[in-house]
Design an enzyme around this catalytic site. Structure first.
Site, mmCIF file in Angstrom:
data_model
loop_
_atom_site.group_PDB
_atom_site.id
_atom_site.type_symbol
_atom_site.label_atom_id
_atom_site.label_comp_id
_atom_site.label_asym_id
_atom_site.label_seq_id
_atom_site.Cartn_x
_atom_site.Cartn_y
_atom_site.Cartn_z
ATOM 1 N N PRO A 20 0.837 -1.197 0.000
ATOM 2 C CA PRO A 20 0.000 0.000 0.000
ATOM 3 C C PRO A 20 0.871 1.244 0.000
ATOM 4 O O PRO A 20 1.934 1.252 0.600
ATOM 5 C CB PRO A 20 -0.747 -0.105 1.324
ATOM 6 C CG PRO A 20 0.184 -0.840 2.228
ATOM 7 C CD PRO A 20 1.030 -1.743 1.357
ATOM 8 N N CYS A 21 0.448 2.255 -0.726
ATOM 9 C CA CYS A 21 1.171 3.515 -0.663
ATOM 10 C C CYS A 21 0.172 4.641 -0.550
ATOM 11 O O CYS A 21 -0.143 5.297 -1.526
ATOM 12 C CB CYS A 21 2.058 3.706 -1.885
ATOM 13 S SG CYS A 21 2.848 5.307 -1.851
ATOM 14 N N ILE A 22 -0.372 4.802 0.583
ATOM 15 C CA ILE A 22 -1.255 5.891 1.018
ATOM 16 C C ILE A 22 -2.524 6.064 0.176
ATOM 17 O O ILE A 22 -3.598 6.206 0.720
ATOM 18 C CB ILE A 22 -0.482 7.206 1.230
ATOM 19 C CG1 ILE A 22 -1.136 7.992 2.371
ATOM 20 C CG2 ILE A 22 -0.350 8.077 0.016
ATOM 21 C CD1 ILE A 22 -0.240 8.968 3.062
#
Lengths: 151, 78
Positions: free
Chosen positions: B24-26
């Site tokens: 996940p990246c925000i």
């Protein structure tokens, strides 16, 4: 009601379309602006009063009680830095005020490592028409106004 | 239901056997897949994805700020 959103960093304000990342450039997660940061070690501050609801070394979201949430992303693809060069000063869930420092970083170091240090500042899930008075193409200090979000 | 959403996203990505890694990246899920061509973009959009970007077997699903939660829900299913 209108929410003043301040700049998390000092630098030059540019249009989101200038960001070398499709998700931000096309405003897929919301409209906003980007700040091309001054290339010197600096504190990144909260753009509004609220709660730190998401916190990574390279990015964070502050949301207020009204449900307005602002995403600040420090550089592009900087998740790959795995936190290196980012010093956090708050924890997830903490109440913060506009202008309060969240993290310290060095855009020059990020750039030297091969990443674009540009900082998208996004009004999450807002419509583009809800943002006014965008401070485009001007130099700002941290906590200077970037735009007003009518709520 | 959050878990149900994770399950449907996982299915649209080709199921658990197709997942090499999900990060996940925000605002997005960076998915490294065995086979990027089987991704069901329509289904992902129906599940609320703002966009889907493909680059070979790396597919990025833009889900908004709940990316972290969705990714950990998916991890639980792997």
């Amino acid at each position: 009601m209108s929410l003043r959103v301040g700049s998390p960093v000092a630098g030059r304000v540019v249009a989101l379309s200038a960001v070398p990342d499709q998700v931000f450039a096309e405003a897929m997660v919301g409209p906003g602006v980007a700040v091309e940061p001054v290339r010197a070690k600096a504190d990144v501050v909260s753009p509004l009063d609220g709660t730190v609801v998401t916190l990574h070394p390279h990015a964070f979201v502050v949301a207020n009680g009204d449900g307005a949430a602002i995403l600040v992303h420090l550089g592009i693809d900087t998740v790959k830095r795995k936190g290196e060069g980012f010093e956090l000063h708050v924890v997830k869930g903490e109440q913060v005020q506009a202008g309060q420092r969240i993290v310290t970083w060095d855009p020059a170091e990020v750039e030297a490592a091969g990443f674009a240090p540009i900082c998208p500042v996004i009004a999450l899930d807002a419509s583009a028409e809800a943002l006014a008075d965008l401070a485009l193409d001007v130099d700002v200090a941290a906590n200077d106004a970037l735009f007003d979000w009518s709520r | 239901m959050a878990d149900e959403k994770a399950q449907k996203i996982l299915a649209a990505l080709g199921g658990r056997d197709n997942i090499v890694e999900i990060e996940p990246c925000i605002t997005r899920l960076r998915c490294e897949l065995e086979d990027g061509s089987v991704v069901d973009e329509k289904a992902l959009k129906a599940l609320g994805a703002h966009g889907v970007m493909r680059s070979g077997n790396v597919v990025q699903v833009v889900v908004g700020p709940e990316a972290d939660t969705i990714a950990s829900d998916i991890e639980d299913l792997l």
